[in-house]
Design an enzyme around this catalytic site. Structure first.
Site, PDB file in Angstrom:
ATOM      1  N   GLU A   1       0.910  -1.092   0.123  1.00 37.25           N
ATOM      2  CA  GLU A   1       0.145   0.077  -0.004  1.00 37.25           C
ATOM      3  C   GLU A   1       0.693   1.407  -0.028  1.00 37.25           C
ATOM      4  OE1 GLU A   1      -3.034  -0.608   2.956  1.00 37.25           O
ATOM      5  OE2 GLU A   1      -4.214  -2.049   1.845  1.00 37.25           O
TER       6      GLU A   1
ATOM      7  N   GLU B   1      -5.171  -8.986   0.258  1.00 31.81           N
ATOM      8  CA  GLU B   1      -5.463  -8.702   1.787  1.00 31.81           C
ATOM      9  C   GLU B   1      -6.967  -8.322   1.442  1.00 31.81           C
ATOM     10  OE1 GLU B   1      -3.939  -5.494   3.905  1.00 31.81           O
ATOM     11  OE2 GLU B   1      -1.865  -6.576   3.938  1.00 31.81           O
TER      12      GLU B   1
END
Ligand SMILES: *[C@@H]1O[C@H](CO)[C@@H](O)[C@H](O)[C@H]1NC(C)=O
Ligand SMILES: CC(=O)N[C@H]1CO[C@H](CO)[C@@H](O)[C@@H]1O
Length: 308
Positions: A127, A227
């Site tokens: 991220e 995720e």
């Protein structure tokens, strides 16, 4: 035909074809409940608990510096356990600073050769685009640098679904990156559990549709849901998204199982509760518990029947 139109059709056709079911993996943390770094024996115990359900896990940093005074030698410790358990690992590089990038790169160069068969891939960053730490081209140059150092290993990255959907990651898609992990949390969008699956699947479709359209192929880039998950009992609510084991189980059985049915590969975040983590406080001053996201407790007991 626009490539993006293929995706919903392929997904719609998938549920009957169990042979095409996606692969389930788990994210595993680097620390024991005490905060001590996991050793090879600890990872072996993790794998004993996970082995009935999966043969792949992902980690985040080869040398995990989340507690700077006590970094964990993840690559060194996990690979022998993975080899013994016949589990594949996605190792991670934390590229955010020059120091963390260099430390992780050196550890991978040192520890992968002895257990290369147990390494599925390496992700550079988690991220980083979402946090605004890198632009797409900056992240691509880190990935390309690591490719040169580890020419036989598949190298990719993981980022939030909306950074793929909105074009932030386009340089990766057109720049030859062959593995993209798409993270998607209906929970962090403050969705009620009753709308969580719809939101999750919609997020994935938007991200994957953009990747496939821009790359001009449905299989030129390997895509995983990198995720997803939902906090269980002990976790915090986030707007209308209510923590709790019943809701976590519901999200797993409905959302995760639907994505797997579609043929998508999914990493559940995460395997085990990380009760070593401090209670963190979010930007708004509200607490943001990161200790109860496990499908298993910190004693490695499943919170519900894992499986679809
Ligand atoms: C439910 O999820 C869908 C898909 O993300 C979204 O379009 C819709 O606004 C959501 N509904 C509510 C009530 O939030
Ligand atoms: C390249 C870059 O912008 N790196 C920054 C990423 O974020 C960390 C802090 O989170 C900074 O220290 C780095 O300089």
């Amino acid at each position: 035909m626009r490539v993006s139109t293929i995706l919903p059709l392929a997904f719609a056709a998938a549920p009957l074809a169990s042979a095409a079911a996606g692969t389930l993996g788990f994210a595993v943390g680097a620390r024991m409940p005490s905060g001590a770094c996991k050793t090879t024996a600890d990872y072996a115990a993790d794998f004993s608990a996970l082995k009935p359900y999966t043969s792949i896990v992902r980690t985040y940093s080869a040398v995990d510096g989340a507690v700077p005074e006590n970094p964990c030698q993840v690559a060194e410790q996990i690979l022998p356990a993975a080899a013994a358990a016949k589990i594949k690992v996605i190792l991670g590089v934390w590229p955010d600073t020059d120091d963390s990038y260099k430390t992780d790169k050196e550890a991978l160069q040192k520890y992968i050769p002895a257990n290369a068969d147990s390494v599925y891939a390496v992700t550079v960053g988690s991220e980083t685009l979402y946090r605004g730490n890198f632009t797409g081209p900056e992240l691509l140059s880190r990935i390309n640098d690591l490719k040169k150092a580890l020419p036989d290993i598949k190298i990719g990255t993981a980022d939030s679904w909306n950074k793929y959907q909105d074009g932030t990651a386009d340089a990766l898609i057109t720049g030859g990156v062959k593995l993209l992990l798409v993270n998607a949390f209906a929970y962090w969008q403050g969705q009620k559990i009753t709308n969580a699956t719809a939101t999750y699947l919609d997020d994935l479709q938007q991200a994957i549709g953009h990747i496939q359209e821009l790359s001009g192929s449905i299989d030129g880039i390997e895509i995983w849901n990198g995720e997803t998950g939902w906090p269980a009992d002990g976790g915090d609510d986030y707007g209308a998204a209510k923590a709790g084991t019943d809701n976590a189980k519901s999200f797993y059985k409905n959302g995760v199982c639907a994505a797997l049915d579609w043929g998508l590969n999914v990493f559940y975040f995460e395997a085990f509760d990380e009760t070593w983590k401090p209670q963190s406080v979010g930007d708004s001053g509200s607490s943001a518990d990161e200790r109860h996201w496990g499908a298993f407790t910190d004693q490695r007991a499943a919170k519900w029947s894992i499986g679809c």
